[in-house]
Write an enzyme that holds these catalytic residues in place. Structure first.
Site, mmCIF file in Angstrom:
data_model
loop_
_atom_site.group_PDB
_atom_site.id
_atom_site.type_symbol
_atom_site.label_atom_id
_atom_site.label_comp_id
_atom_site.label_asym_id
_atom_site.label_seq_id
_atom_site.Cartn_x
_atom_site.Cartn_y
_atom_site.Cartn_z
ATOM 1 N N GLY A 18 -13.003 -5.419 -36.648
ATOM 2 C CA GLY A 18 -14.110 -4.574 -37.086
ATOM 3 C C GLY A 18 -15.140 -4.412 -35.983
ATOM 4 N N GLN A 29 -9.378 -3.147 -34.364
ATOM 5 C CA GLN A 29 -9.549 -2.715 -35.761
ATOM 6 C C GLN A 29 -9.674 -3.925 -36.691
ATOM 7 O OE1 GLN A 29 -9.735 0.545 -36.009
ATOM 8 N NE2 GLN A 29 -10.342 0.426 -38.162
ATOM 9 N N GLU A 50 1.889 1.018 -11.320
ATOM 10 C CA GLU A 50 3.322 0.938 -10.971
ATOM 11 C C GLU A 50 4.144 1.994 -11.694
ATOM 12 O OE1 GLU A 50 3.644 -3.728 -9.929
ATOM 13 O OE2 GLU A 50 5.410 -2.454 -9.770
ATOM 14 N N GLY A 89 0.821 -1.207 0.000
ATOM 15 C CA GLY A 89 0.000 0.000 0.000
ATOM 16 C C GLY A 89 0.848 1.247 0.000
ATOM 17 N N ALA A 115 -1.452 11.061 -2.954
ATOM 18 C CA ALA A 115 -0.065 10.677 -3.260
ATOM 19 C C ALA A 115 -0.077 9.518 -4.251
ATOM 20 C CB ALA A 115 0.680 10.283 -1.975
HETATM 21 C C1 LIG Z 1 -5.869 -1.262 -11.162
HETATM 22 C C2 LIG Z 1 -4.829 -0.579 -10.341
HETATM 23 C C3 LIG Z 1 -4.112 -1.281 -9.382
HETATM 24 C C4 LIG Z 1 -3.173 -0.632 -8.569
HETATM 25 N N1 LIG Z 1 -2.517 -1.338 -7.590
HETATM 26 C C5 LIG Z 1 -1.730 -0.670 -6.702
HETATM 27 C C6 LIG Z 1 -1.148 -1.339 -5.573
HETATM 28 O O1 LIG Z 1 -1.293 -2.548 -5.400
HETATM 29 N N2 LIG Z 1 -0.425 -0.608 -4.685
HETATM 30 C C7 LIG Z 1 -0.241 0.731 -4.828
HETATM 31 O O2 LIG Z 1 0.413 1.336 -3.986
HETATM 32 N N3 LIG Z 1 -0.759 1.400 -5.902
HETATM 33 C C8 LIG Z 1 -1.503 0.728 -6.829
HETATM 34 N N4 LIG Z 1 -2.050 1.401 -7.911
HETATM 35 C C9 LIG Z 1 -1.843 2.840 -8.038
HETATM 36 C C10 LIG Z 1 -0.980 3.265 -9.215
HETATM 37 O O3 LIG Z 1 0.363 2.956 -8.978
HETATM 38 C C11 LIG Z 1 -1.233 4.765 -9.434
HETATM 39 O O4 LIG Z 1 -2.539 4.873 -9.992
HETATM 40 C C12 LIG Z 1 -0.219 5.425 -10.327
HETATM 41 O O5 LIG Z 1 1.039 5.442 -9.711
HETATM 42 C C13 LIG Z 1 -0.621 6.862 -10.702
HETATM 43 O O6 LIG Z 1 -1.042 7.605 -9.603
HETATM 44 P P1 LIG Z 1 -2.432 8.433 -9.717
HETATM 45 O O7 LIG Z 1 -3.454 7.441 -10.168
HETATM 46 O O8 LIG Z 1 -2.668 9.121 -8.440
HETATM 47 O O9 LIG Z 1 -2.216 9.465 -10.883
HETATM 48 P P2 LIG Z 1 -1.526 10.937 -10.746
HETATM 49 O O10 LIG Z 1 -0.228 10.824 -10.059
HETATM 50 O O11 LIG Z 1 -2.540 11.886 -10.224
HETATM 51 O O12 LIG Z 1 -1.263 11.262 -12.276
HETATM 52 C C14 LIG Z 1 -2.210 11.913 -13.148
HETATM 53 C C15 LIG Z 1 -1.491 12.252 -14.432
HETATM 54 O O13 LIG Z 1 -0.463 13.214 -14.171
HETATM 55 C C16 LIG Z 1 0.777 12.732 -14.656
HETATM 56 N N5 LIG Z 1 1.864 13.204 -13.780
HETATM 57 C C17 LIG Z 1 1.926 13.174 -12.427
HETATM 58 N N6 LIG Z 1 3.096 13.665 -11.996
HETATM 59 C C18 LIG Z 1 3.801 14.015 -13.104
HETATM 60 C C19 LIG Z 1 5.089 14.571 -13.329
HETATM 61 N N7 LIG Z 1 5.920 14.859 -12.308
HETATM 62 N N8 LIG Z 1 5.477 14.804 -14.599
HETATM 63 C C20 LIG Z 1 4.655 14.500 -15.644
HETATM 64 N N9 LIG Z 1 3.423 13.971 -15.488
HETATM 65 C C21 LIG Z 1 3.006 13.731 -14.242
HETATM 66 C C22 LIG Z 1 0.654 11.228 -14.627
HETATM 67 O O14 LIG Z 1 1.577 10.606 -15.501
HETATM 68 C C23 LIG Z 1 -0.788 11.049 -15.086
HETATM 69 O O15 LIG Z 1 -0.860 11.131 -16.465
HETATM 70 C C24 LIG Z 1 -2.931 0.749 -8.764
HETATM 71 C C25 LIG Z 1 -3.634 1.446 -9.766
HETATM 72 C C26 LIG Z 1 -4.560 0.806 -10.546
HETATM 73 C C27 LIG Z 1 -5.304 1.597 -11.592
#
Ligand SMILES: Cc1cc2nc3c(=O)[nH]c(=O)nc-3n(C[C@H](O)[C@H](O)[C@H](O)COP(=O)(O)OP(=O)(O)OC[C@H]3O[C@@H](n4cnc5c(N)ncnc54)[C@H](O)[C@@H]3O)c2cc1C
Length: 359
Positions: free
Chosen positions: A319, A316, A343, A101, A107
């Site tokens: 279709g 694609q 990740e 987690g 974050a």
């Molecule tokens: C199905 C699923 C399973 C998951 N499992 C786990 C898990 O087991 N444990 C865990 O800890 N997490 C898990 N996650 C979380 C995952 O790692 C995060 O969703 C991911 O790291 C992105 O964080 P966020 O969703 O808050 O997006 P944000 O950080 O809010 O990003 C939003 C957008 O802003 C961009 N962005 C953010 N910062 C920057 C920067 N400095 N420069 C350029 N672009 C930026 C991002 O690339 C993205 O396009 C999981 C997510 C999903 C969808």
């Protein structure tokens, strides 16, 4: 597995019988040394398994990858000998699943901005905070989660982050809502709430204050398995498309006879070969104890993009039938996108790559 994937996806139900069978076959402890009850295989073998499982069902692939790379390996890398003995044999045997987690509502990419706090009171850690999107945390065989939490301040003024081991059922720890996901729908993803949650003082993974360093290392390795997942999905897109292109007849001949379709398949196969080779290279470097961070970030970035491109082409080639859930490519299309987000998003991979290149 593959014939049942559609059912679990549609029902959004965790594939318990498949995970139980995988546990019996040793798939939940592939890179874990035999002395701790694992198979004792190398990273290359592990990514081969994740790739092939994901080719059948990406939800199963991520279940195994998250349990192994994020759940179990941190105990092996950082745990005390007592923690290794206590947790790893049961995790490697698949008696229980474990999760990591890191992500919180505030974050995500900025994972070091952990808001979850833990303080020592009367020989116990008292934890308050929320974790978001945590894989494998809420199944009936989930044994617990290792979380990052702020536990104080370092001498240089920076926040002290520590990884804490929280067993399922710890007082004040609740597995909150499930998510309505677009892809990986048969995998288990929950929000986790900690309201004065209590765990023993000894439940620090390894050393106090090492949380940041530990999770960065965990993510470096985890990227290779997510790259493998994307390669497996991309291969599944190719398999389904090549078959369909030979069977579907339009204008009096199989659509595979049209160069536009053949070229799409040729591009898919070429890109998959490259993505696979990059993934195996990263695994191979890790197995040799060499610096694999750059190779892992590149492999994950590339494989995620290749998989989404392959899924687009697969739909694609199918279709209108590609839009219909009765064909597997619709599911592949939904499943692939997460490989560009979980990740570490593509943008974060590029940040990591440019930093490691010294730019
Ligand atoms: C199905 C699923 C399973 C998951 N499992 C786990 C898990 O087991 N444990 C865990 O800890 N997490 C898990 N996650 C979380 C995952 O790692 C995060 O969703 C991911 O790291 C992105 O964080 P966020 O969703 O808050 O997006 P944000 O950080 O809010 O990003 C939003 C957008 O802003 C961009 N962005 C953010 N910062 C920057 C920067 N400095 N420069 C350029 N672009 C930026 C991002 O690339 C993205 O396009 C999981 C997510 C999903 C969808």
């Amino acid at each position: 597995m593959a014939p049942r994937a559609e059912h679990y996806d549609r029902e959004k139900s965790f594939p318990y019988p498949i995970v139980e069978r995988l546990a019996e076959l040793g798939f939940l402890g592939i890179p874990i040394p035999e002395e701790y009850g694992g198979i004792g295989a190398d990273t290359v073998s592990y990514v081969l398994a994740v790739e092939e499982l994901s080719r059948g069902d990406a939800s199963v692939g991520i279940t195994v990858a998250a349990h192994t790379s994020l759940g179990t390996l941190p105990f092996l890398y950082f745990g005390t000998e007592g923690q290794k003995q206590e947790y790893i044999p049961r995790l490697a045997a698949g008696e229980m699943l474990w999760s990591f987690g890191l992500t919180e509502p505030q974050a995500g990419s900025d994972a070091g901005n952990t808001q979850t706090r833990a303080e020592l009171r009367d020989g116990e850690w008292v934890i308050n905070g929320t974790k978001a999107f945590i894989t494998n945390s809420g199944t009936r065989i989930s044994g617990g989660v290792t979380i990052t939490a702020v536990t104080g301040q370092m001498p240089d003024g920076r926040r002290e982050i520590t990884n804490l081991i929280v067993p399922t059922g710890a007082p004040g720890y609740s597995i909150a809502r499930d998510y309505e996901k677009m892809g990986w729908r048969a995998s288990d993803t929950h929000e986790l709430a900690f309201v004065d949650a209590h765990i023993p003082e000894a439940n620090v993974l390894g050393e106090r204050g090492q949380g940041l360093r530990q999770f960065l290392q965990i993510l470096d390795g985890g990227r290779i398995s997510v790259a493998a997942l994307s390669v497996g999905l991309a291969q599944a897109c190719y398999d389904a498309s090549a078959l369909y292109a030979r069977e579907r007849v339009q204008f009096g001949k199989p659509i595979a006879d049209f160069e536009a379709i053949r070229f799409m398949l040729a591009e898919m196969a070429t890109e998959i070969e490259l993505a696979r080779t990059m993934t195996y290279k990263a695994a191979w470097l890790k197995d040799r104890g060499r610096d694999f961070r750059l190779a892992a970030a590149m492999a994950k970035l590339n494989a995620g993009e290749v998989a989404t491109r392959c899924a687009n082409r697969a739909v694609q080639i199918h279709g209108g039938y590609g839009i219909m859930e009765e064909f597997p490519v619709a599911r592949y299309w939904r499943d692939t996108k997460i490989g560009e987000i979980g990740e570490g998003t593509n943008q974060i991979q590029m940040l990591v790559i440019s930093r490691l290149l010294g730019i």
